[in-house]
Scaffold this motif. Structure first.
Motif, PDB file in Angstrom:
ATOM      1  N   PRO A   1      12.259  -4.278  -9.788  1.00 24.89           N
ATOM      2  CA  PRO A   1      12.064  -3.582  -8.512  1.00 24.89           C
ATOM      3  C   PRO A   1      10.632  -3.072  -8.402  1.00 24.89           C
ATOM      4  O   PRO A   1      10.014  -2.715  -9.391  1.00 24.89           O
ATOM      5  N   LEU A   2      10.137  -3.084  -7.185  1.00 25.94           N
ATOM      6  CA  LEU A   2       8.780  -2.598  -6.968  1.00 25.94           C
ATOM      7  C   LEU A   2       8.737  -1.092  -7.057  1.00 25.94           C
ATOM      8  O   LEU A   2       9.569  -0.395  -6.481  1.00 25.94           O
ATOM      9  N   SER A   3       7.772  -0.628  -7.797  1.00 31.96           N
ATOM     10  CA  SER A   3       7.587   0.811  -7.868  1.00 31.96           C
ATOM     11  C   SER A   3       6.784   1.232  -6.640  1.00 31.96           C
ATOM     12  O   SER A   3       6.091   0.418  -6.038  1.00 31.96           O
ATOM     13  N   PRO A   4       6.889   2.487  -6.273  1.00 30.37           N
ATOM     14  CA  PRO A   4       6.107   2.909  -5.100  1.00 30.37           C
ATOM     15  C   PRO A   4       4.616   2.767  -5.391  1.00 30.37           C
ATOM     16  O   PRO A   4       4.188   2.830  -6.526  1.00 30.37           O
ATOM     17  N   MET A   5       3.875   2.569  -4.336  1.00 28.82           N
ATOM     18  CA  MET A   5       2.443   2.433  -4.497  1.00 28.82           C
ATOM     19  C   MET A   5       1.862   3.775  -4.936  1.00 28.82           C
ATOM     20  O   MET A   5       2.277   4.824  -4.456  1.00 28.82           O
ATOM     21  N   PRO A   6       0.915   3.770  -5.877  1.00 24.26           N
ATOM     22  CA  PRO A   6       0.321   5.034  -6.326  1.00 24.26           C
ATOM     23  C   PRO A   6      -0.326   5.776  -5.153  1.00 24.26           C
ATOM     24  O   PRO A   6      -0.830   5.157  -4.213  1.00 24.26           O
ATOM     25  N   ASP A   7      -0.324   7.102  -5.256  1.00 26.69           N
ATOM     26  CA  ASP A   7      -0.844   7.900  -4.136  1.00 26.69           C
ATOM     27  C   ASP A   7      -2.369   7.935  -4.078  1.00 26.69           C
ATOM     28  O   ASP A   7      -2.935   8.442  -3.126  1.00 26.69           O
ATOM     29  N   TYR A   8      -3.049   7.349  -5.073  1.00 28.34           N
ATOM     30  CA  TYR A   8      -4.509   7.365  -5.041  1.00 28.34           C
ATOM     31  C   TYR A   8      -5.098   6.158  -4.297  1.00 28.34           C
ATOM     32  O   TYR A   8      -6.313   5.989  -4.249  1.00 28.34           O
ATOM     33  N   VAL A   9      -4.221   5.305  -3.731  1.00 21.77           N
ATOM     34  CA  VAL A   9      -4.689   4.179  -2.912  1.00 21.77           C
ATOM     35  C   VAL A   9      -3.912   4.146  -1.602  1.00 21.77           C
ATOM     36  O   VAL A   9      -2.783   4.606  -1.532  1.00 21.77           O
ATOM     37  N   GLU A  10      -4.539   3.611  -0.573  1.00 21.13           N
ATOM     38  CA  GLU A  10      -3.826   3.347   0.679  1.00 21.13           C
ATOM     39  C   GLU A  10      -4.510   2.191   1.379  1.00 21.13           C
ATOM     40  O   GLU A  10      -5.701   1.943   1.180  1.00 21.13           O
ATOM     41  N   HIS A  11      -3.728   1.462   2.133  1.00 22.86           N
ATOM     42  CA  HIS A  11      -4.247   0.274   2.798  1.00 22.86           C
ATOM     43  C   HIS A  11      -5.265   0.663   3.867  1.00 22.86           C
ATOM     44  O   HIS A  11      -5.135   1.682   4.544  1.00 22.86           O
ATOM     45  N   ARG A  12      -6.265  -0.204   4.012  1.00 17.47           N
ATOM     46  CA  ARG A  12      -7.251  -0.013   5.085  1.00 17.47           C
ATOM     47  C   ARG A  12      -6.779  -0.746   6.326  1.00 17.47           C
ATOM     48  O   ARG A  12      -6.011  -1.700   6.250  1.00 17.47           O
TER      49      ARG A  12
END
Length: 147
Positions: free
Chosen positions: A38-49
């Protein structure tokens, strides 16, 4: 010049999202599950542009998730090392306590040796004194008897 879309691009452009999701689910159901996690949530130190296409987003997420998984393992190793260090510190503290007890025991043993040394010498002095007294008495008795 007219640009033609590839067959897959045309299918994607015409197919509704639900249909595509159903086809992906069908393909996934026929795959072996051993490598699927299962995919883990995306880390909070990145976000899509803004403006990044779906492929770019998914690729970036996959890479950052792999890095994050490695980071978790590195942090777990750090935790294990901290535990090992605490165990070593406890062992060293125990050794210091034992050394203090050994020094105390050695000092007591040294004192006991000194006591025995002094007792033996005292007995030796007394024995010499007794011999000297006996010798003096023998001489006195011999002198008194002859006179």
């Amino acid at each position: 010049m007219e640009r033609r879309m590839s067959v897959s691009a045309e299918v994607l452009a015409r197919a509704p999202l639900e249909q595509l999701q159903g086809e992906v689910d069908t393909m996934n159901s026929h795959r072996p599950r051993s490598n699927v996690r299962p995919l883990s949530p995306m880390p909070d130190y990145v976000e899509h542009r803004n403006g990044v296409n779906e492929v770019g987003k998914l690729s970036a997420e996959a890479v950052v998730r792999e890095y994050e998984a490695a980071v978790k393992e590195i942090e777990a190793l750090g935790t294990e090392l901290q535990l090992a260090a605490k165990n070593c510190e406890a062992m060293v503290a125990g050794v210091h306590d034992m050394i203090a007890e050994i020094k105390e025991f050695a000092a007591g043993y040294r004192d006991q040796g000194k006591r025995f040394f002094l007792q033996i010498e005292a007995v030796a002095l007394m024995t010499t004194e007794v011999r000297d007294t006996c010798e003096a008495l023998k001489k006195k008795i011999a002198t008194d008897t002859l006179s």
